[in-house]
Design a protein around this motif. Structure first.
Motif, PDB file in Angstrom:
ATOM      1  N   LYS A  55      65.524 -57.347 -54.627  1.00 50.99           N
ATOM      2  CA  LYS A  55      66.225 -56.892 -55.828  1.00 50.99           C
ATOM      3  C   LYS A  55      65.852 -57.751 -57.039  1.00 50.99           C
ATOM      4  O   LYS A  55      65.619 -57.234 -58.145  1.00 50.99           O
ATOM      5  CB  LYS A  55      67.734 -56.951 -55.586  1.00 50.99           C
ATOM      6  N   ASP A  59      63.966 -56.349 -60.285  1.00 58.57           N
ATOM      7  CA  ASP A  59      64.566 -56.476 -61.619  1.00 58.57           C
ATOM      8  C   ASP A  59      63.580 -57.090 -62.617  1.00 58.57           C
ATOM      9  O   ASP A  59      63.595 -56.752 -63.801  1.00 58.57           O
ATOM     10  CB  ASP A  59      65.824 -57.345 -61.560  1.00 58.57           C
ATOM     11  N   PRO A 184      64.388 -50.525 -55.214  1.00 59.18           N
ATOM     12  CA  PRO A 184      65.158 -51.778 -55.126  1.00 59.18           C
ATOM     13  C   PRO A 184      66.049 -51.903 -53.897  1.00 59.18           C
ATOM     14  O   PRO A 184      66.450 -53.000 -53.550  1.00 59.18           O
ATOM     15  CB  PRO A 184      66.000 -51.767 -56.406  1.00 59.18           C
TER      16      PRO A 184
END
Length: 245
Positions: A55, A59, A184
């Protein structure tokens, strides 16, 4: 004189026999369930660490199409790139990597049917011990193999042995799992042809390992019910819908 009350030898033996039969019927199942809880705990710990790292990378860099990976299956330079991205977020992945002989153990792996399953090849994967003692094999699956994922680029496949190479049972769907994603949210192996027969003790599907798809089930449902019963088509449809999100 009062008559002494008690059990005869025959009654004691019969009672012990009944207790023995009940114990023989219940204890193995109890031990099995306890072992499953251990595997689930280890699975959750390893996948949580990988998910958190994934994740954070997503990001910062977006989908794998932005990771500067070569869109070629089993590309070692791309695997090294993936490791460099994950290293800051997974302790010891970079500092104490042990790659030397993981393929020697691949011949000792089994699927849910009890058949030998050589699921890694030293020229296709690279393997690393993590700080918690688990082991991860990393490879790249190209968009040519997974055209349904092409919009997001090649996906990173991670095969995890949640308790390390040398600790049993070394069985797909018990302590070995396939993970793969270019989105993700980490899921199991996401290709369209993966079905419930690839997570079945009794009814395998041809063309792939029985147990190879079980990571998707565990990630979604947080149990290993497939070890005790056949997963229904409807249940697996829900797993695939979750995989596609």
């Amino acid at each position: 004189m009062r008559k002494l009350l008690g059990f005869t030898l025959a009654e004691v033996l019969i009672t012990l026999g009944v207790i023995g039969v009940v114990a023989a019927m219940t204890i193995p199942n109890l031990v099995s369930r306890i072992q499953e809880r251990v595997w689930l705990s280890q699975f959750n710990k390893v996948t949580s660490s990988i998910q958190n790292a994934y994740k954070l990378i997503y990001d910062e860099y977006g989908p794998t199409s932005n990771w500067e990976l070569n869109d070629v299956g089993y590309d070692m330079a791309s695997i090294d790139k993936v490791v460099s991205l994950f290293s800051p977020y997974i302790p010891q992945m970079a500092n104490e990597i042990q790659q030397s002989d993981y393929w020697r153990y691949s011949i000792r792996q089994y699927d849910l049917q009890g058949k030998k399953s050589i699921f890694v090849h030293k020229n296709h994967f690279k393997g690393y011990y993590l700080m918690d003692g688990s082991f991860v094999f990393i490879t790249i699956v190209s968009t040519a193999v997974a055209p349904e994922s092409a919009a997001n680029g090649p996906f990173v496949q991670m095969t995890i042995d949640i308790n390390g190479l040398k600790t049993g049972p070394n069985v797909m769907g018990k302590d070995i799992f396939h993970l793969g994603r270019n989105k993700p949210i980490l899921t199991g192996y996401p290709l369209w042809w993966v079905n419930r027969g690839h997570c079945s003790v009794k009814n395998p599907s041809g063309g792939w390992t029985s147990g190879g798809a079980c990571a998707s089930w565990v990630l979604k449902n947080r149990n290993m019910d497939y070890l005790h019963r056949e997963i229904t088509e409807e249940e697996w449809r829900q797993v695939n819908q979750w995989n596609d999100n």
